[in-house]
Design an enzyme around this catalytic site. Structure first.
Site, PDB file in Angstrom:
ATOM      1  N   GLY A   1       0.754  -1.395   0.178  1.00 39.58           N
ATOM      2  CA  GLY A   1      -0.066   0.060  -0.031  1.00 39.58           C
ATOM      3  C   GLY A   1       0.960   1.099  -0.040  1.00 39.58           C
ATOM      4  CD  GLN A   2      -2.060   6.347  -0.551  1.00 41.66           C
ATOM      5  OE1 GLN A   2      -1.472   7.091  -1.622  1.00 41.66           O
ATOM      6  NE2 GLN A   2      -3.219   6.639   0.023  1.00 41.66           N
TER       7      GLN A   2
ATOM      8  CD1 TRP B   1      -9.971  13.174   2.999  1.00 41.35           C
ATOM      9  CD2 TRP B   1      -9.645  15.162   1.854  1.00 41.35           C
ATOM     10  NE1 TRP B   1     -11.070  14.092   3.093  1.00 41.35           N
ATOM     11  CE2 TRP B   1     -11.186  14.932   2.322  1.00 41.35           C
ATOM     12  CE3 TRP B   1      -9.353  16.230   1.170  1.00 41.35           C
ATOM     13  CZ2 TRP B   1     -11.909  15.783   2.013  1.00 41.35           C
ATOM     14  CZ3 TRP B   1     -10.086  17.066   0.685  1.00 41.35           C
ATOM     15  CH2 TRP B   1     -11.414  17.005   1.226  1.00 41.35           C
TER      16      TRP B   1
ATOM     17  CB  THR C   1     -10.456   6.849   8.522  1.00 39.77           C
ATOM     18  OG1 THR C   1     -10.994   7.558   7.433  1.00 39.77           O
ATOM     19  CG2 THR C   1     -11.415   5.834   8.950  1.00 39.77           C
TER      20      THR C   1
ATOM     21  CE  LYS D   1      -9.124   2.283   9.067  1.00 37.41           C
ATOM     22  NZ  LYS D   1      -8.088   1.266   9.019  1.00 37.41           N
TER      23      LYS D   1
ATOM     24  CE1 TYR E   1     -11.385   2.467   5.009  1.00 36.72           C
ATOM     25  CE2 TYR E   1     -12.272   4.742   5.351  1.00 36.72           C
ATOM     26  CZ  TYR E   1     -11.264   3.836   5.061  1.00 36.72           C
ATOM     27  OH  TYR E   1      -9.796   4.357   5.354  1.00 36.72           O
TER      28      TYR E   1
ATOM     29  CB  THR F   1      -8.148   1.510   1.497  1.00 33.57           C
ATOM     30  OG1 THR F   1      -7.774   0.987   0.542  1.00 33.57           O
ATOM     31  CG2 THR F   1      -7.280   1.545   2.765  1.00 33.57           C
TER      32      THR F   1
HETATM   33  N1  LIG Z   1      -5.996   6.434   1.467  1.00 39.60           N
HETATM   34  C1  LIG Z   1      -6.650   7.298   2.494  1.00 39.60           C
HETATM   35  O1  LIG Z   1      -7.194   8.119   1.934  1.00 39.60           O
HETATM   36  C2  LIG Z   1      -7.009   7.048   3.855  1.00 39.60           C
HETATM   37  C3  LIG Z   1      -7.664   8.169   4.608  1.00 39.60           C
HETATM   38  C4  LIG Z   1      -7.742   7.798   6.013  1.00 39.60           C
HETATM   39  C5  LIG Z   1      -7.359   6.742   6.623  1.00 39.60           C
HETATM   40  N2  LIG Z   1      -6.483   5.883   5.959  1.00 39.60           N
HETATM   41  C6  LIG Z   1      -5.998   4.440   6.605  1.00 39.60           C
HETATM   42  O2  LIG Z   1      -4.528   4.576   6.413  1.00 39.60           O
HETATM   43  C7  LIG Z   1      -4.066   3.293   6.145  1.00 39.60           C
HETATM   44  C8  LIG Z   1      -3.208   2.900   4.986  1.00 39.60           C
HETATM   45  O3  LIG Z   1      -4.088   3.385   3.851  1.00 39.60           O
HETATM   46  P1  LIG Z   1      -3.505   3.320   2.286  1.00 39.60           P
HETATM   47  O4  LIG Z   1      -3.923   4.473   1.899  1.00 39.60           O
HETATM   48  O5  LIG Z   1      -2.120   3.184   2.551  1.00 39.60           O
HETATM   49  O6  LIG Z   1      -4.058   2.206   1.841  1.00 39.60           O
HETATM   50  P2  LIG Z   1      -3.784   1.337   0.435  1.00 39.60           P
HETATM   51  O7  LIG Z   1      -2.665   1.923  -0.303  1.00 39.60           O
HETATM   52  O8  LIG Z   1      -5.045   0.690   0.113  1.00 39.60           O
HETATM   53  O9  LIG Z   1      -2.968   0.229   1.274  1.00 39.60           O
HETATM   54  C9  LIG Z   1      -3.799  -0.925   2.037  1.00 39.60           C
HETATM   55  C10 LIG Z   1      -2.779  -2.150   1.865  1.00 39.60           C
HETATM   56  O10 LIG Z   1      -3.624  -3.249   2.675  1.00 39.60           O
HETATM   57  C11 LIG Z   1      -3.489  -4.482   2.061  1.00 39.60           C
HETATM   58  N3  LIG Z   1      -4.745  -5.511   2.023  1.00 39.60           N
HETATM   59  C12 LIG Z   1      -6.056  -5.625   2.044  1.00 39.60           C
HETATM   60  N4  LIG Z   1      -6.323  -6.665   2.535  1.00 39.60           N
HETATM   61  C13 LIG Z   1      -5.171  -7.354   3.187  1.00 39.60           C
HETATM   62  C14 LIG Z   1      -5.215  -8.634   3.954  1.00 39.60           C
HETATM   63  N5  LIG Z   1      -6.104  -9.460   4.011  1.00 39.60           N
HETATM   64  N6  LIG Z   1      -4.144  -9.024   4.354  1.00 39.60           N
HETATM   65  C15 LIG Z   1      -3.144  -8.155   4.066  1.00 39.60           C
HETATM   66  N7  LIG Z   1      -3.113  -6.830   3.603  1.00 39.60           N
HETATM   67  C16 LIG Z   1      -4.282  -6.566   3.052  1.00 39.60           C
HETATM   68  C17 LIG Z   1      -4.090  -4.021   0.646  1.00 39.60           C
HETATM   69  O11 LIG Z   1      -3.891  -5.061  -0.424  1.00 39.60           O
HETATM   70  P3  LIG Z   1      -4.599  -5.021  -1.959  1.00 39.60           P
HETATM   71  O12 LIG Z   1      -4.278  -3.789  -2.665  1.00 39.60           O
HETATM   72  O13 LIG Z   1      -4.146  -6.222  -2.766  1.00 39.60           O
HETATM   73  O14 LIG Z   1      -6.151  -4.917  -1.390  1.00 39.60           O
HETATM   74  C18 LIG Z   1      -3.427  -2.802   0.415  1.00 39.60           C
HETATM   75  O15 LIG Z   1      -1.741  -3.165   0.073  1.00 39.60           O
HETATM   76  C19 LIG Z   1      -5.258   2.328   6.278  1.00 39.60           C
HETATM   77  O16 LIG Z   1      -5.589   1.901   7.571  1.00 39.60           O
HETATM   78  C20 LIG Z   1      -6.294   3.318   5.957  1.00 39.60           C
HETATM   79  O17 LIG Z   1      -7.705   2.871   6.286  1.00 39.60           O
HETATM   80  C21 LIG Z   1      -6.331   5.832   4.474  1.00 39.60           C
END
Ligand SMILES: NC(=O)c1ccc[n+]([C@@H]2O[C@H](COP(=O)([O-])OP(=O)(O)OC[C@H]3O[C@@H](n4cnc5c(N)ncnc54)[C@H](OP(=O)(O)O)[C@@H]3O)[C@@H](O)[C@H]2O)c1
Length: 279
Positions: free
Chosen positions: A10-11, A147, A99, A127, A123, A60
């Site tokens: 993930g990012q 975001w 989040t 969370k 979602y 996500t």
């Molecule tokens: N993105 C936002 O805007 C945002 C905002 C607020 C909070 N957050 C929180 O910040 C955190 C990081 O988010 P991010 O933006 O980095 O998300 P992301 O890029 O979607 O990364 C999340 C990773 O978790 C992996 N994942 C999903 N199911 C899984 C499983 N069963 N076992 C192991 N890994 C799994 C995903 O793999 P796949 O891609 O293969 O599913 C993905 O690589 C998360 O907790 C998210 O809820 C994000």
């Protein structure tokens, strides 16, 4: 510190790799550490014996969570309880990322940690359950952010740049307010929080606020691109999941705990434009 990081593809995890230098990072592939399986979590945590487990994995895709609510609850909620249990057994600390979508968005000033939650999407609900489950580890830190984006990954910045590169005219919602936050700034703040052993619930977003339309405008300005960009309302752009209209998070508690490494969102955006890979 030995740190076990989930969600390595993930990012946010990408930023952790670059920023958390000086620590021993173990970042297993999802085929090795799969949050949907308790046995996988138990085995990896017992093998690695981390001092800190940083949970960057989540389901996500906000709209998909509406139709796949069971899977979303498993990954974002139940699995966090399994991680918390496994950490507790190893006396490890758990850092859980949450989040702004735990709030309903009817507020008119930045949300504080103690403000009542009331998620309006699957979602957000899952969370929030993850937050509750994380507290089963006695040494937990829950960092709420919003975001998230950076130069890499699937996010709003790259969606806008790709759409503009195709010469499309864009209508972007201007009635949802929040704080765009770069993965690298969150990674820096999390590193300090881990090193200083912060505990409890802490908001970690860039400062200031804007709308998605304001964010898009700033992206194209920073890139020096001329794009046919206009505002639209949430009602003009129906999505399966409802989103909060106002989800800015207060940084007061963060500032009371130690050095605040979260810059204004515009400054953070400029850093991404100037340095696609963090220095
Ligand atoms: N993105 C936002 O805007 C945002 C905002 C607020 C909070 N957050 C929180 O910040 C955190 C990081 O988010 P991010 O933006 O980095 O998300 P992301 O890029 O979607 O990364 C999340 C990773 O978790 C992996 N994942 C999903 N199911 C899984 C499983 N069963 N076992 C192991 N890994 C799994 C995903 O793999 P796949 O891609 O293969 O599913 C993905 O690589 C998360 O907790 C998210 O809820 C994000």
């Amino acid at each position: 510190m030995r740190v076990l990081v989930t969600g390595g593809a993930g990012q946010l995890a990408h930023a952790i790799r670059q920023i958390w230098t000086g620590h021993e990072l173990v970042i297993p592939d999802e085929s090795v550490l799969d949050l949907s399986r308790q046995d996988s979590i138990q085995r990896v945590v017992a093998d690695i014996r981390p001092e800190v487990l940083l949970n960057c994995a989540a389901f996500t895709q906000v709209d998909r969570c509406e139709s796949e609510a069971e899977l979303a609850l498993l990954i974002n909620g139940t699995a966090v309880g399994w991680l918390a249990e496994a950490c507790e057994a190893e006396s490890a600390r758990l850092i859980q990322i949450s989040t702004d979508y735990v709030f309903d968005g009817t507020g008119t000033r930045p949300y504080r940690e103690e403000d009542p939650t009331n998620p309006v999407s699957a979602y957000g609900r899952t969370k929030l359950e993850g937050e509750r489950q994380a507290t089963r580890c006695s040494k937990h830190l829950i960092a709420r952010t919003s975001w998230l984006y950076d130069a890499w990954g699937k996010n709003f910045l790259n969606t806008m740049l790709n759409a503009a590169a195709q010469g499309r005219s864009l209508r972007v919602v201007d009635d949802q307010w929040g704080a765009p936050t770069t993965c690298r700034t969150l990674a820096r703040q999390l590193k300090m929080a881990a090193e200083q052993d912060w505990k409890g619930l802490v908001h970690m977003t860039c400062q200031g606020e804007t709308t998605w339309h304001g964010f898009a405008q700033a992206i194209f300005e920073a890139k020096g691109m001329t794009v046919d960009l206009g505002p639209c309302g949430t009602a003009d752009y129906p999505t399966p999941a409802k989103r909060p209209a106002y989800s800015v998070l207060s940084g007061e508690r963060r500032r009371s705990l130690g050095p605040d490494l979260m810059p204004d969102w515009r400054e953070a955006l400029q850093e991404v434009m100037d340095h696609p890979e963090p220095a």
